[in-house]
Scaffold this motif. Structure first.
Motif, PDB file in Angstrom:
ATOM      1  N   MET A 119       0.840  -1.197   0.000  1.00 23.17           N
ATOM      2  CA  MET A 119       0.000   0.000   0.000  1.00 23.17           C
ATOM      3  C   MET A 119       0.874   1.244   0.000  1.00 23.17           C
ATOM      4  N   ASN A 120       0.494   2.234  -0.799  1.00 22.92           N
ATOM      5  CA  ASN A 120       1.203   3.512  -0.866  1.00 22.92           C
ATOM      6  C   ASN A 120       0.296   4.641  -0.402  1.00 22.92           C
ATOM      7  N   VAL A 121       0.874   5.608   0.300  1.00 21.58           N
ATOM      8  CA  VAL A 121       0.130   6.816   0.660  1.00 21.58           C
ATOM      9  C   VAL A 121       0.928   8.034   0.223  1.00 21.58           C
ATOM     10  N   ALA A 122       0.218   9.078  -0.132  1.00 21.62           N
ATOM     11  CA  ALA A 122       0.826  10.387  -0.344  1.00 21.62           C
ATOM     12  C   ALA A 122       0.402  11.261   0.829  1.00 21.62           C
ATOM     13  N   ILE A 123       1.349  11.978   1.401  1.00 18.29           N
ATOM     14  CA  ILE A 123       1.049  12.905   2.490  1.00 18.29           C
ATOM     15  C   ILE A 123       1.489  14.300   2.054  1.00 18.29           C
ATOM     16  N   ILE A 124       0.555  15.243   2.105  1.00 20.69           N
ATOM     17  CA  ILE A 124       0.811  16.612   1.680  1.00 20.69           C
ATOM     18  C   ILE A 124       0.741  17.521   2.905  1.00 20.69           C
ATOM     19  N   PRO A 125       1.867  17.985   3.428  1.00 19.83           N
ATOM     20  CA  PRO A 125       1.823  18.916   4.561  1.00 19.83           C
ATOM     21  C   PRO A 125       1.313  20.282   4.100  1.00 19.83           C
ATOM     22  N   ALA A 126       0.326  20.815   4.804  1.00 19.79           N
ATOM     23  CA  ALA A 126      -0.250  22.103   4.402  1.00 19.79           C
ATOM     24  C   ALA A 126      -0.761  22.831   5.651  1.00 19.79           C
ATOM     25  N   ARG A 127       0.123  23.524   6.317  1.00 20.74           N
ATOM     26  CA  ARG A 127      -0.295  24.237   7.528  1.00 20.74           C
ATOM     27  C   ARG A 127      -0.948  25.571   7.162  1.00 20.74           C
ATOM     28  N   GLY A 128      -1.633  26.150   8.133  1.00 20.74           N
ATOM     29  CA  GLY A 128      -2.373  27.374   7.866  1.00 20.74           C
ATOM     30  C   GLY A 128      -1.524  28.627   7.837  1.00 20.74           C
ATOM     31  N   GLY A 129      -0.435  28.652   8.590  1.00 18.69           N
ATOM     32  CA  GLY A 129       0.379  29.857   8.689  1.00 18.69           C
ATOM     33  C   GLY A 129       1.325  30.024   7.511  1.00 18.69           C
ATOM     34  N   SER A 130       1.426  31.238   7.015  1.00 15.94           N
ATOM     35  CA  SER A 130       2.382  31.583   5.962  1.00 15.94           C
ATOM     36  C   SER A 130       2.643  33.074   6.064  1.00 15.94           C
ATOM     37  N   LYS A 131       3.900  33.439   6.273  1.00 19.60           N
ATOM     38  CA  LYS A 131       4.226  34.834   6.549  1.00 19.60           C
ATOM     39  C   LYS A 131       4.333  35.671   5.276  1.00 19.60           C
ATOM     40  N   ARG A 132       5.123  35.209   4.308  1.00 16.96           N
ATOM     41  CA  ARG A 132       5.406  36.042   3.143  1.00 16.96           C
ATOM     42  C   ARG A 132       4.253  36.100   2.149  1.00 16.96           C
TER      43      ARG A 132
ATOM     44  N   CYS B  50      -0.524   6.011  -8.226  1.00 22.68           N
ATOM     45  CA  CYS B  50       0.461   5.388  -7.334  1.00 22.68           C
ATOM     46  C   CYS B  50      -0.067   5.135  -5.923  1.00 22.68           C
ATOM     47  N   PHE B  51      -1.165   5.797  -5.547  1.00 24.09           N
ATOM     48  CA  PHE B  51      -1.524   5.847  -4.138  1.00 24.09           C
ATOM     49  C   PHE B  51      -2.942   5.340  -3.873  1.00 24.09           C
ATOM     50  N   GLU B  52      -3.049   4.521  -2.824  1.00 23.88           N
ATOM     51  CA  GLU B  52      -4.361   4.114  -2.354  1.00 23.88           C
ATOM     52  C   GLU B  52      -5.029   5.225  -1.536  1.00 23.88           C
ATOM     53  N   ARG B  53      -4.196   6.037  -0.888  1.00 26.51           N
ATOM     54  CA  ARG B  53      -4.735   7.137  -0.083  1.00 26.51           C
ATOM     55  C   ARG B  53      -3.894   8.390  -0.292  1.00 26.51           C
ATOM     56  N   VAL B  54      -4.558   9.533  -0.414  1.00 26.51           N
ATOM     57  CA  VAL B  54      -3.894  10.831  -0.501  1.00 26.51           C
ATOM     58  C   VAL B  54      -4.370  11.628   0.714  1.00 26.51           C
ATOM     59  N   ILE B  55      -3.434  11.966   1.583  1.00 24.70           N
ATOM     60  CA  ILE B  55      -3.756  12.582   2.873  1.00 24.70           C
ATOM     61  C   ILE B  55      -3.131  13.962   2.951  1.00 24.70           C
ATOM     62  N   VAL B  56      -3.921  14.943   3.355  1.00 24.71           N
ATOM     63  CA  VAL B  56      -3.397  16.277   3.620  1.00 24.71           C
ATOM     64  C   VAL B  56      -3.241  16.444   5.120  1.00 24.71           C
ATOM     65  N   SER B  57      -2.042  16.783   5.541  1.00 24.09           N
ATOM     66  CA  SER B  57      -1.738  17.009   6.952  1.00 24.09           C
ATOM     67  C   SER B  57      -1.832  18.492   7.236  1.00 24.09           C
ATOM     68  N   THR B  58      -2.781  18.882   8.084  1.00 20.66           N
ATOM     69  CA  THR B  58      -2.985  20.308   8.329  1.00 20.66           C
ATOM     70  C   THR B  58      -3.447  20.577   9.754  1.00 20.66           C
ATOM     71  N   ASP B  59      -3.268  21.807  10.164  1.00 26.86           N
ATOM     72  CA  ASP B  59      -3.758  22.286  11.455  1.00 26.86           C
ATOM     73  C   ASP B  59      -4.949  23.218  11.272  1.00 26.86           C
ATOM     74  N   ASP B  60      -5.459  23.299  10.051  1.00 22.82           N
ATOM     75  CA  ASP B  60      -6.404  24.344   9.660  1.00 22.82           C
ATOM     76  C   ASP B  60      -7.692  23.734   9.104  1.00 22.82           C
ATOM     77  N   ILE B  61      -8.823  24.130   9.681  1.00 25.60           N
ATOM     78  CA  ILE B  61     -10.109  23.556   9.273  1.00 25.60           C
ATOM     79  C   ILE B  61     -10.445  23.907   7.822  1.00 25.60           C
TER      80      ILE B  61
ATOM     81  N   ALA C 236       9.410  15.436  10.446  1.00 26.35           N
ATOM     82  CA  ALA C 236       8.665  15.238  11.694  1.00 26.35           C
ATOM     83  C   ALA C 236       7.173  15.144  11.419  1.00 26.35           C
ATOM     84  N   VAL C 237       6.687  15.933  10.481  1.00 26.66           N
ATOM     85  CA  VAL C 237       5.267  15.901  10.128  1.00 26.66           C
ATOM     86  C   VAL C 237       4.908  14.566   9.475  1.00 26.66           C
ATOM     87  N   ILE C 238       5.749  14.098   8.573  1.00 22.14           N
ATOM     88  CA  ILE C 238       5.484  12.823   7.903  1.00 22.14           C
ATOM     89  C   ILE C 238       5.478  11.688   8.917  1.00 22.14           C
TER      90      ILE C 238
END
Length: 231
Positions: A1-14, A41-52, A82-84
């Motif tokens: 099984m393969n997963v894709a993890i996309i880190p996408a936090r809410g904060g961005s300064k620039r 390639c992936f059975e699951r595509v997951i977005v990792s976020t702190d933002d609703i 660390a997020v992954i």
């Protein structure tokens, strides 16, 4: 099984809300999600976020989200690895351990699905590989770099400054699009840039870091040219 993890936090300064800001008619986050889904390639595509809001947009475009990421893993100093690891551990707690995991950055509108497929094939073909990641060649030999001194200008490497470009070792940099690896390598903190990794070198027109408004504009121009070429 393969997963894709996309880190996408809410904060961005620039570039505020960069991960979901509209890019060529869609939220930025839509592009890596769709590339991952279309790659096959992936059975699951997951977005990792702190933002609703980011979680809702991720789900709209076909990805899933686990529990919202803790604030301690969503600041300016937390590394991607660390997020992954955190998300993989959440999957393990749910009784799922994928064999392979691809980290895909959220701001990758130029990412092509076939590149993910190629990276997956490269990883499968060599048992000793821990990771295959996107890279790009430096457009100018870094050995002939210059530095500003108090009195003027000096070569960064005096032994290379007078050499022909073709006589210097080619150099590459991380293209910042994806890192396809074995789950065990992620969890045991094996280095991405190490002996058991391989680069997938991308063409220049598919590479653009997006950290400033100028970067964003350049990426949009590249994207428009890419769409014209496809048409």
């Amino acid at each position: 099984m393969n997963v894709a993890i996309i880190p996408a936090r809410g904060g961005s300064k620039r570039i505020p809300r960069k991960n979901i800001k509209q890019f060529a008619g869609q939220p930025m986050l839509a592009y890596p999600i769709l590339a991952a889904l279309h790659s096959g390639c992936f059975e699951r595509v997951i977005v990792s976020t702190d933002d609703i809001e980011i979680a809702a947009i991720a789900q709209k475009y076909g990805a899933e989200t686990l529990a919202l990421r803790p604030a301690a893993l969503a600041d300016d100093y937390t590394g991607t690895s660390a997020v992954i690891r955190y998300e993989l551990e959440q999957l393990q707690h749910q009784g799922t351990t994928p064999e392979y995991c691809c980290c895909i950055y959220a701001t990758t509108p130029l990412l092509q699905a076939n590149l993910l497929t190629t990276a997956w094939q490269m990883l499968q073909a060599t048992a000793s590989l821990n990771y295959v990641f996107s890279a790009a060649r430096f457009s100018f030999p870094i050995q002939r770099a210059l530095v500003q001194t108090e009195t003027g200008v000096a070569p960064f490497d005096t032994s290379s400054i007078a050499k022909r470009s073709q006589d210097l070792t080619p150099t590459f940099h991380d293209a910042g699009q994806f890192y396809f690896g074995r789950t065990e390598a992620w969890l045991t903190q094996q280095p991405v840039f190490g002996n058991n990794s391989q680069m997938l070198v991308l063409p220049d027109q598919l590479v653009q870091d997006i950290d400033t408004p100028e970067d964003w504009q350049h990426a949009e121009l590249l994207y428009q040219l890419l769409q014209q070429a496809k048409a």
